[in-house]
Design a protein around this motif. Structure first.
Motif, PDB file in Angstrom:
ATOM      1  N   PRO A  63      23.761  32.245  -5.234  1.00 50.60           N
ATOM      2  CA  PRO A  63      23.863  31.460  -3.999  1.00 50.60           C
ATOM      3  C   PRO A  63      22.517  30.916  -3.550  1.00 50.60           C
ATOM      4  O   PRO A  63      21.451  31.326  -4.025  1.00 50.60           O
ATOM      5  CB  PRO A  63      24.408  32.481  -2.989  1.00 50.60           C
ATOM      6  N   ASP A  64      22.585  29.975  -2.613  1.00 46.31           N
ATOM      7  CA  ASP A  64      21.396  29.421  -1.983  1.00 46.31           C
ATOM      8  C   ASP A  64      20.767  30.508  -1.124  1.00 46.31           C
ATOM      9  O   ASP A  64      21.377  31.008  -0.188  1.00 46.31           O
ATOM     10  CB  ASP A  64      21.800  28.214  -1.125  1.00 46.31           C
ATOM     11  N   LEU A  65      19.530  30.884  -1.421  1.00 44.05           N
ATOM     12  CA  LEU A  65      18.872  31.979  -0.726  1.00 44.05           C
ATOM     13  C   LEU A  65      18.083  31.516   0.491  1.00 44.05           C
ATOM     14  O   LEU A  65      17.371  32.292   1.100  1.00 44.05           O
ATOM     15  CB  LEU A  65      17.948  32.727  -1.693  1.00 44.05           C
ATOM     16  N   GLY A  66      18.176  30.245   0.824  1.00 41.91           N
ATOM     17  CA  GLY A  66      17.576  29.746   2.050  1.00 41.91           C
ATOM     18  C   GLY A  66      16.157  29.256   1.879  1.00 41.91           C
ATOM     19  O   GLY A  66      15.480  29.509   0.877  1.00 41.91           O
ATOM     20  N   GLU A  67      15.668  28.489   2.886  1.00 45.06           N
ATOM     21  CA  GLU A  67      14.293  28.005   2.972  1.00 45.06           C
ATOM     22  C   GLU A  67      13.876  27.185   1.764  1.00 45.06           C
ATOM     23  O   GLU A  67      12.738  27.229   1.310  1.00 45.06           O
ATOM     24  CB  GLU A  67      13.326  29.189   3.144  1.00 45.06           C
ATOM     25  N   GLY A  68      14.820  26.447   1.175  1.00 53.27           N
ATOM     26  CA  GLY A  68      14.469  25.546   0.087  1.00 53.27           C
ATOM     27  C   GLY A  68      14.181  26.227  -1.233  1.00 53.27           C
ATOM     28  O   GLY A  68      13.666  25.590  -2.154  1.00 53.27           O
ATOM     29  N   LEU A  69      14.496  27.523  -1.365  1.00 52.33           N
ATOM     30  CA  LEU A  69      14.252  28.222  -2.621  1.00 52.33           C
ATOM     31  C   LEU A  69      15.236  27.732  -3.673  1.00 52.33           C
ATOM     32  O   LEU A  69      16.426  27.605  -3.418  1.00 52.33           O
ATOM     33  CB  LEU A  69      14.394  29.731  -2.419  1.00 52.33           C
ATOM     34  N   THR A  70      14.736  27.465  -4.878  1.00 56.89           N
ATOM     35  CA  THR A  70      15.576  26.867  -5.919  1.00 56.89           C
ATOM     36  C   THR A  70      15.826  27.787  -7.087  1.00 56.89           C
ATOM     37  O   THR A  70      16.598  27.444  -7.971  1.00 56.89           O
ATOM     38  CB  THR A  70      14.923  25.581  -6.447  1.00 56.89           C
ATOM     39  N   GLU A  71      15.190  28.948  -7.130  1.00 59.29           N
ATOM     40  CA  GLU A  71      15.380  29.858  -8.251  1.00 59.29           C
ATOM     41  C   GLU A  71      15.054  31.269  -7.819  1.00 59.29           C
ATOM     42  O   GLU A  71      14.450  31.507  -6.782  1.00 59.29           O
ATOM     43  CB  GLU A  71      14.504  29.447  -9.438  1.00 59.29           C
ATOM     44  N   ALA A  72      15.472  32.236  -8.632  1.00 54.75           N
ATOM     45  CA  ALA A  72      15.210  33.640  -8.347  1.00 54.75           C
ATOM     46  C   ALA A  72      15.108  34.389  -9.671  1.00 54.75           C
ATOM     47  O   ALA A  72      15.707  33.998 -10.678  1.00 54.75           O
ATOM     48  CB  ALA A  72      16.311  34.244  -7.472  1.00 54.75           C
ATOM     49  N   GLU A  73      14.346  35.463  -9.657  1.00 56.27           N
ATOM     50  CA  GLU A  73      14.186  36.296 -10.843  1.00 56.27           C
ATOM     51  C   GLU A  73      15.076  37.529 -10.737  1.00 56.27           C
ATOM     52  O   GLU A  73      15.115  38.191  -9.696  1.00 56.27           O
ATOM     53  CB  GLU A  73      12.724  36.731 -10.986  1.00 56.27           C
ATOM     54  N   ILE A  74      15.808  37.802 -11.792  1.00 62.95           N
ATOM     55  CA  ILE A  74      16.664  38.993 -11.825  1.00 62.95           C
ATOM     56  C   ILE A  74      15.777  40.218 -11.995  1.00 62.95           C
ATOM     57  O   ILE A  74      15.096  40.372 -13.015  1.00 62.95           O
ATOM     58  CB  ILE A  74      17.699  38.905 -12.952  1.00 62.95           C
ATOM     59  N   VAL A  75      15.771  41.090 -11.000  1.00 59.69           N
ATOM     60  CA  VAL A  75      14.959  42.302 -11.055  1.00 59.69           C
ATOM     61  C   VAL A  75      15.765  43.457 -11.636  1.00 59.69           C
ATOM     62  O   VAL A  75      15.304  44.155 -12.536  1.00 59.69           O
ATOM     63  CB  VAL A  75      14.448  42.674  -9.650  1.00 59.69           C
ATOM     64  N   ARG A  76      17.000  43.623 -11.154  1.00 64.19           N
ATOM     65  CA  ARG A  76      17.794  44.779 -11.608  1.00 64.19           C
ATOM     66  C   ARG A  76      19.274  44.499 -11.396  1.00 64.19           C
ATOM     67  O   ARG A  76      19.673  44.078 -10.308  1.00 64.19           O
ATOM     68  CB  ARG A  76      17.382  46.024 -10.812  1.00 64.19           C
ATOM     69  N   TRP A  77      20.034  44.690 -12.447  1.00 67.86           N
ATOM     70  CA  TRP A  77      21.488  44.605 -12.318  1.00 67.86           C
ATOM     71  C   TRP A  77      22.008  45.899 -11.707  1.00 67.86           C
ATOM     72  O   TRP A  77      21.594  46.996 -12.108  1.00 67.86           O
ATOM     73  CB  TRP A  77      22.147  44.372 -13.668  1.00 67.86           C
ATOM     74  N   LEU A  78      22.900  45.794 -10.750  1.00 68.90           N
ATOM     75  CA  LEU A  78      23.461  46.954 -10.067  1.00 68.90           C
ATOM     76  C   LEU A  78      24.843  47.311 -10.581  1.00 68.90           C
ATOM     77  O   LEU A  78      25.408  48.334 -10.170  1.00 68.90           O
ATOM     78  CB  LEU A  78      23.523  46.687  -8.552  1.00 68.90           C
ATOM     79  N   VAL A  79      25.407  46.471 -11.462  1.00 67.74           N
ATOM     80  CA  VAL A  79      26.724  46.743 -12.035  1.00 67.74           C
ATOM     81  C   VAL A  79      26.679  46.465 -13.529  1.00 67.74           C
ATOM     82  O   VAL A  79      25.824  45.714 -14.017  1.00 67.74           O
ATOM     83  CB  VAL A  79      27.827  45.873 -11.377  1.00 67.74           C
ATOM     84  N   GLU A  80      27.589  47.090 -14.273  1.00 64.60           N
ATOM     85  CA  GLU A  80      27.706  46.883 -15.710  1.00 64.60           C
ATOM     86  C   GLU A  80      28.980  46.093 -16.012  1.00 64.60           C
ATOM     87  O   GLU A  80      29.916  46.054 -15.204  1.00 64.60           O
ATOM     88  CB  GLU A  80      27.754  48.231 -16.443  1.00 64.60           C
TER      89      GLU A  80
END
Length: 475
Positions: free
Chosen positions: A10-27
């Motif tokens: 999803p759109d994380l706000g404030e014009g952010l266009t990307e995100a880095e996956i730090v940790r998956w919480l589900v398998e």
């Protein structure tokens, strides 16, 4: 029969266009509930747990830990419906088949223009993104361009490679910044093949093209090598740079560090700042704090008292609680004080924001400062807690320094800096004495006010520090 739904970043706000996956919480194969956090991502603003609006069985995950995904890219698929209750299917061939079927259905729908089935979700995802009652829109499909026979055979006309006609219409690019980067380097985006979803051109694609152009000695590498090979293909021919790369440690400017670099650079470019400073005798302020904390009530922090002084000073000099609208060429004076404060963390410098600081007392400010500082150090601040400030308090005295000329936190108009409080010789009531002295500095946007206003603000702050009773007259 279970329905496989795709959940996108999803759109994380404030014009952010990307995100880095730090940790998956589900398998894959795990049953998830509606609004259960499924992945922890890091943006340029904060660490965020992303909840999934669907309940069911996870059939596929997209992206490894440590990889970056653009906003709108698939995060995972969830099988919703019959047979997806707890104790349902586990990870195995059937699950993988469902995931492959989800991908196939997504591809088929994109190619044919068929409508996707409506998702029954909570809609409780992050800023600017929903899962229910989404507006209908046609999905843009990037046409597949067949490779011309002349190109396959390596044919050339008059020593130049043969190129096919480019499709009409705008080129899908992830952000205006990427489009500007290409324009500044005279790079035709139509010559690139994007590595993002549906051929979306990412910043990495443009940077790869520019590196390839340098390696090949001109535009020929962009037109022939990059457009045909794509950003994931290895470079051929000469090395990226003929000049030796300097040694040392290279740290990518991304995440929090990159966001801070961009914001400070923008502040220096756009804001004509000036700084004034004054030494103040903080002995009485320290005594007042000691007396308050000895009364048996909740402990009051020094930064909370300084924040209370700031909000009182802004009430007298509201010009400094402003922002500049460069489009309308107007100074916008704000009617609320959202007080930011600089906090150093292992992830870099962040500026959490205390909302409506002008409406809080010293006890409430102390509690909010403590909560936000703990969240900052743990990397749990949300984008909303890191944005929207109107004035910043910077207590750099904790680093053991006396003074500084801080850079204004764009788009704010001013920042108050506080140095360390140390015993120094001071003339008090006509006699030389050892007093607790602090240096205060104010960096301000000279567009919003003149030196008289800035000096009046700083002098009032110094008076409150030297004689806390002055503050009582404004309460």
């Amino acid at each position: 029969m279970a329905q496989v739904l795709e959940f996108k970043l999803p759109d994380l706000g404030e014009g952010l266009t990307e995100a880095e996956i730090v940790r998956w919480l589900v398998e894959v194969g795990e049953v998830v509930a509606v609004d259960q956090p499924v992945v922890e991502v890091e943006t340029a603003k904060a660490m965020v747990e992303v909840p999934c609006p669907y309940g069911g069985v996870v059939t596929a995950r997209f992206g490894e830990e440590g990889s970056e995904l653009p906003v709108g890219a698939p995060l995972l698929t969830v099988a919703v419906g019959e047979g997806t209750a707890p104790g349902g299917p586990q990870q195995g061939p059937g699950t993988r088949g469902a995931a492959e079927g989800a991908r196939a259905r997504t591809t088929e729908s994109a190619a044919t223009g068929a409508e996707q089935p409506k998702a029954e979700g909570s809609g409780n995802v992050l800023v600017g993104y929903g899962t229910s009652e989404a507006p209908a829109r046609r999905r843009r499909v990037r046409p597949v361009r067949p490779e011309p026979a002349a190109s396959q055979a390596g044919a050339a006309v008059n020593g130049r490679p043969v190129r096919t006609a480019e499709p009409e219409g705008p080129v899908p690019v992830i952000s205006p910044l990427v489009r500007r980067l290409a324009r500044q380097n005279d790079l035709d985006l139509r010559e690139l093949t994007g590595s993002g979803p549906d051929g979306l051109i990412l910043r990495a694609d443009v940077e790869y093209a520019l590196r390839a152009a340098t390696a090949q000695g001109g535009r020929a590498a962009v037109q022939q090598g990059v457009a045909d090979q794509g950003p994931s293909a290895p470079l051929t021919g000469s090395p990226v740079s003929s000049a030796p790369r300097p040694g040392g440690i290279r740290t990518p400017l991304k995440g929090v560090r990159g966001a801070v670099a961009d914001k400070l650079s923008r502040s220096r470019r756009e804001i004509p700042d000036a700084t004034c400073w004054v030494d103040a005798d903080a002995t009485e302020l320290m005594r007042a704090r000691t007396a308050i904390n000895a009364s048996g009530g909740p402990k009051i922090s020094l930064v909370a008292l300084l924040a209370r002084i700031c909000t009182a000073a802004l009430a007298r000099f509201p010009e400094l609680n402003s922002t500049v609208d460069t489009q309308a060429r107007e100074v916008v004076q704000l009617d609320h004080v959202h007080l930011g404060f600089a906090a150093q963390t292992d992830r870099g410098l962040v500026v959490p924001v205390v909302r409506d600081a002008h409406a809080r007392d010293a006890e409430g400010l102390t509690a909010e400062f403590a909560r936000l500082t703990e969240a900052a150090r743990a990397g749990r601040l949300t984008p909303g807690e890191l944005t929207g400030g109107t004035f910043t308090l910077n207590n750099y005295g904790v680093f053991g320094v006396d003074g500084s000329t801080p850079i204004i936190n764009h788009p704010e108009a001013a920042m108050l800096g506080v140095g360390r409080i140390v015993p120094k010789p001071w003339v008090h009531e006509g006699e030389l004495a050892v007093r607790q002295v602090v240096q205060l500095s104010l960096t301000f946007d000279h567009r919003v006010c003149d030196g008289g206003t800035a000096g009046g603000f700083l002098r009032y702050v110094a008076d409150c520090v030297e004689q806390p009773a002055v503050l009582l007259r404004t309460l």
